[in-house]
Motif scaffolding. Structure first.
Motif, PDB file in Angstrom:
ATOM      1  N   ARG A 166       0.826  -1.211   0.000  1.00 14.32           N
ATOM      2  CA  ARG A 166       0.000   0.000   0.000  1.00 14.32           C
ATOM      3  C   ARG A 166       0.862   1.263   0.000  1.00 14.32           C
ATOM      4  O   ARG A 166       0.391   2.335  -0.327  1.00 14.32           O
ATOM      5  CB  ARG A 166      -0.914   0.001   1.208  1.00 14.32           C
ATOM      6  N   GLY A 167       2.100   1.137   0.399  1.00 15.37           N
ATOM      7  CA  GLY A 167       3.016   2.262   0.432  1.00 15.37           C
ATOM      8  C   GLY A 167       4.395   1.776   0.812  1.00 15.37           C
ATOM      9  O   GLY A 167       4.541   0.788   1.525  1.00 15.37           O
ATOM     10  N   ARG A 168       5.399   2.481   0.326  1.00 13.27           N
ATOM     11  CA  ARG A 168       6.778   2.135   0.658  1.00 13.27           C
ATOM     12  C   ARG A 168       7.467   3.359   1.215  1.00 13.27           C
ATOM     13  O   ARG A 168       7.351   4.452   0.653  1.00 13.27           O
ATOM     14  CB  ARG A 168       7.505   1.619  -0.581  1.00 13.27           C
ATOM     15  N   TYR A 169       8.208   3.133   2.293  1.00  8.04           N
ATOM     16  CA  TYR A 169       8.805   4.234   3.029  1.00  8.04           C
ATOM     17  C   TYR A 169      10.226   3.875   3.437  1.00  8.04           C
ATOM     18  O   TYR A 169      10.605   2.720   3.498  1.00  8.04           O
ATOM     19  CB  TYR A 169       7.973   4.535   4.283  1.00  8.04           C
ATOM     20  N   ALA A 170      10.984   4.900   3.749  1.00  4.82           N
ATOM     21  CA  ALA A 170      12.319   4.742   4.328  1.00  4.82           C
ATOM     22  C   ALA A 170      12.366   5.638   5.556  1.00  4.82           C
ATOM     23  O   ALA A 170      11.895   6.775   5.519  1.00  4.82           O
ATOM     24  CB  ALA A 170      13.401   5.125   3.334  1.00  4.82           C
ATOM     25  N   SER A 171      12.922   5.125   6.625  1.00  4.29           N
ATOM     26  CA  SER A 171      13.028   5.897   7.859  1.00  4.29           C
ATOM     27  C   SER A 171      13.989   7.066   7.678  1.00  4.29           C
ATOM     28  O   SER A 171      14.760   7.131   6.713  1.00  4.29           O
ATOM     29  CB  SER A 171      13.525   5.001   8.996  1.00  4.29           C
ATOM     30  N   PHE A 172      13.967   7.972   8.630  1.00  6.92           N
ATOM     31  CA  PHE A 172      14.875   9.121   8.604  1.00  6.92           C
ATOM     32  C   PHE A 172      16.324   8.647   8.588  1.00  6.92           C
ATOM     33  O   PHE A 172      17.151   9.152   7.831  1.00  6.92           O
ATOM     34  CB  PHE A 172      14.612  10.032   9.812  1.00  6.92           C
ATOM     35  N   GLY A 173      16.638   7.657   9.413  1.00  2.00           N
ATOM     36  CA  GLY A 173      18.002   7.142   9.471  1.00  2.00           C
ATOM     37  C   GLY A 173      18.468   6.570   8.150  1.00  2.00           C
ATOM     38  O   GLY A 173      19.611   6.772   7.736  1.00  2.00           O
ATOM     39  N   VAL A 174      17.606   5.856   7.472  1.00  2.71           N
ATOM     40  CA  VAL A 174      17.945   5.292   6.164  1.00  2.71           C
ATOM     41  C   VAL A 174      18.122   6.404   5.139  1.00  2.71           C
ATOM     42  O   VAL A 174      19.078   6.408   4.364  1.00  2.71           O
ATOM     43  CB  VAL A 174      16.868   4.273   5.724  1.00  2.71           C
ATOM     44  N   MET A 175      17.205   7.358   5.144  1.00  2.22           N
ATOM     45  CA  MET A 175      17.270   8.459   4.170  1.00  2.22           C
ATOM     46  C   MET A 175      18.544   9.293   4.318  1.00  2.22           C
ATOM     47  O   MET A 175      19.041   9.838   3.336  1.00  2.22           O
ATOM     48  CB  MET A 175      16.043   9.362   4.299  1.00  2.22           C
ATOM     49  N   SER A 227      21.469   8.086   5.551  1.00  2.00           N
ATOM     50  CA  SER A 227      22.709   7.302   5.534  1.00  2.00           C
ATOM     51  C   SER A 227      22.902   6.477   4.254  1.00  2.00           C
ATOM     52  O   SER A 227      23.972   5.903   4.062  1.00  2.00           O
ATOM     53  CB  SER A 227      22.780   6.376   6.752  1.00  2.00           C
ATOM     54  N   LEU A 228      21.883   6.421   3.403  1.00  3.76           N
ATOM     55  CA  LEU A 228      21.999   5.660   2.159  1.00  3.76           C
ATOM     56  C   LEU A 228      21.512   6.502   0.976  1.00  3.76           C
ATOM     57  O   LEU A 228      20.518   7.213   1.099  1.00  3.76           O
ATOM     58  CB  LEU A 228      21.161   4.377   2.231  1.00  3.76           C
ATOM     59  N   PRO A 229      22.178   6.373  -0.170  1.00  2.00           N
ATOM     60  CA  PRO A 229      21.705   7.103  -1.357  1.00  2.00           C
ATOM     61  C   PRO A 229      20.439   6.454  -1.923  1.00  2.00           C
ATOM     62  O   PRO A 229      20.140   5.282  -1.664  1.00  2.00           O
ATOM     63  CB  PRO A 229      22.877   6.977  -2.334  1.00  2.00           C
ATOM     64  N   ASP A 230      19.726   7.227  -2.731  1.00  3.06           N
ATOM     65  CA  ASP A 230      18.465   6.757  -3.308  1.00  3.06           C
ATOM     66  C   ASP A 230      18.625   5.467  -4.102  1.00  3.06           C
ATOM     67  O   ASP A 230      17.747   4.597  -4.056  1.00  3.06           O
ATOM     68  CB  ASP A 230      17.856   7.827  -4.218  1.00  3.06           C
ATOM     69  N   ASP A 231      19.724   5.315  -4.835  1.00  7.14           N
ATOM     70  CA  ASP A 231      19.865   4.114  -5.658  1.00  7.14           C
ATOM     71  C   ASP A 231      20.011   2.847  -4.814  1.00  7.14           C
ATOM     72  O   ASP A 231      19.554   1.780  -5.219  1.00  7.14           O
ATOM     73  CB  ASP A 231      20.994   4.240  -6.681  1.00  7.14           C
ATOM     74  N   ILE A 232      20.593   2.954  -3.636  1.00  5.10           N
ATOM     75  CA  ILE A 232      20.658   1.801  -2.730  1.00  5.10           C
ATOM     76  C   ILE A 232      19.262   1.501  -2.184  1.00  5.10           C
ATOM     77  O   ILE A 232      18.828   0.347  -2.149  1.00  5.10           O
ATOM     78  CB  ILE A 232      21.636   2.044  -1.554  1.00  5.10           C
ATOM     79  N   ILE A 233      18.552   2.535  -1.759  1.00  4.90           N
ATOM     80  CA  ILE A 233      17.189   2.345  -1.233  1.00  4.90           C
ATOM     81  C   ILE A 233      16.310   1.694  -2.304  1.00  4.90           C
ATOM     82  O   ILE A 233      15.592   0.725  -2.020  1.00  4.90           O
ATOM     83  CB  ILE A 233      16.607   3.687  -0.748  1.00  4.90           C
ATOM     84  N   ASP A 234      16.378   2.195  -3.516  1.00  5.65           N
ATOM     85  CA  ASP A 234      15.603   1.607  -4.606  1.00  5.65           C
ATOM     86  C   ASP A 234      16.003   0.156  -4.874  1.00  5.65           C
ATOM     87  O   ASP A 234      15.173  -0.661  -5.286  1.00  5.65           O
ATOM     88  CB  ASP A 234      15.777   2.420  -5.888  1.00  5.65           C
ATOM     89  N   LYS A 255       0.930  -4.435   7.426  1.00  4.41           N
ATOM     90  CA  LYS A 255      -0.355  -4.386   6.722  1.00  4.41           C
ATOM     91  C   LYS A 255      -0.259  -3.624   5.404  1.00  4.41           C
ATOM     92  O   LYS A 255      -1.104  -2.802   5.074  1.00  4.41           O
ATOM     93  CB  LYS A 255      -1.430  -3.796   7.613  1.00  4.41           C
ATOM     94  N   GLY A 256       0.796  -3.879   4.656  1.00  3.50           N
ATOM     95  CA  GLY A 256       0.970  -3.256   3.354  1.00  3.50           C
ATOM     96  C   GLY A 256       1.826  -2.008   3.352  1.00  3.50           C
ATOM     97  O   GLY A 256       2.239  -1.536   2.299  1.00  3.50           O
ATOM     98  N   ARG A 257       2.104  -1.464   4.525  1.00  3.09           N
ATOM     99  CA  ARG A 257       3.017  -0.310   4.625  1.00  3.09           C
ATOM    100  C   ARG A 257       4.415  -0.865   4.862  1.00  3.09           C
ATOM    101  O   ARG A 257       4.727  -1.326   5.952  1.00  3.09           O
ATOM    102  CB  ARG A 257       2.571   0.617   5.745  1.00  3.09           C
ATOM    103  N   GLU A 258       5.245  -0.800   3.847  1.00  3.37           N
ATOM    104  CA  GLU A 258       6.572  -1.396   3.889  1.00  3.37           C
ATOM    105  C   GLU A 258       7.608  -0.307   4.160  1.00  3.37           C
ATOM    106  O   GLU A 258       7.653   0.696   3.459  1.00  3.37           O
ATOM    107  CB  GLU A 258       6.852  -2.100   2.563  1.00  3.37           C
ATOM    108  N   THR A 259       8.434  -0.539   5.183  1.00  9.66           N
ATOM    109  CA  THR A 259       9.376   0.481   5.627  1.00  9.66           C
ATOM    110  C   THR A 259      10.765  -0.110   5.803  1.00  9.66           C
ATOM    111  O   THR A 259      10.928  -1.136   6.464  1.00  9.66           O
ATOM    112  CB  THR A 259       8.912   1.102   6.963  1.00  9.66           C
ATOM    113  N   ILE A 260      11.752   0.567   5.219  1.00 16.39           N
ATOM    114  CA  ILE A 260      13.155   0.225   5.437  1.00 16.39           C
ATOM    115  C   ILE A 260      13.629   1.038   6.637  1.00 16.39           C
ATOM    116  O   ILE A 260      13.414   2.249   6.688  1.00 16.39           O
ATOM    117  CB  ILE A 260      14.026   0.598   4.227  1.00 16.39           C
ATOM    118  N   MET A 261      14.289   0.372   7.589  1.00 23.11           N
ATOM    119  CA  MET A 261      14.798   1.099   8.755  1.00 23.11           C
ATOM    120  C   MET A 261      16.121   0.520   9.226  1.00 23.11           C
ATOM    121  O   MET A 261      16.453  -0.633   8.945  1.00 23.11           O
ATOM    122  CB  MET A 261      13.776   1.118   9.883  1.00 23.11           C
ATOM    123  N   LEU A 262      16.869   1.363   9.913  1.00 21.41           N
ATOM    124  CA  LEU A 262      18.132   0.929  10.509  1.00 21.41           C
ATOM    125  C   LEU A 262      17.849   0.007  11.690  1.00 21.41           C
ATOM    126  O   LEU A 262      16.759   0.028  12.257  1.00 21.41           O
ATOM    127  CB  LEU A 262      18.937   2.141  10.979  1.00 21.41           C
TER     128      LEU A 262
END
Length: 105
Positions: free
Chosen positions: A7-16, A18-25, A91-98
């Protein structure tokens, strides 16, 4: 099964910060093209960032799953990257976090 009803994809503040967009993608790319609908996925996935000959490798694993998958990318590795991240499906909200952010949940 987790990671099947996005339903949505997110990255935490820490990830945003400490990692460039191409790694997150790249995390989402691995999930969509190598894991989703191929393996039964838990709601928490573990990824390690590895330096392989100066390039970034993402290694996937999850609890109680004997298989580990490593995918090499041409993205230059930076020694200041975090060594591990968690990706959580809530529940469909996917988040990358440290790791530190995940442990606060």
């Amino acid at each position: 099964m987790a990671f099947t009803n996005t339903r949505g994809r997110y990255a935490s503040f820490g990830v945003m910060t400490s990692l460039p967009d191409d790694i997150i993608d790249s995390f989402w790319y691995v999930i969509d093209n190598y894991l989703k609908h191929v393996y039964p996925l838990n709601s928490v996935l573990k990824f390690e960032l590895i330096n392989r000959k100066g390039k970034t490798t993402l290694r996937f694993s999850q609890k109680d799953f004997p298989l580990e998958i490593a995918i090499d990318f041409l993205i230059p590795f930076d020694p200041y990257y975090p060594r591990q991240v968690r990706i959580v499906d809530n529940k469909g909200r996917e988040t990358i976090m440290l790791i530190d952010e995940y442990q606060l949940l």
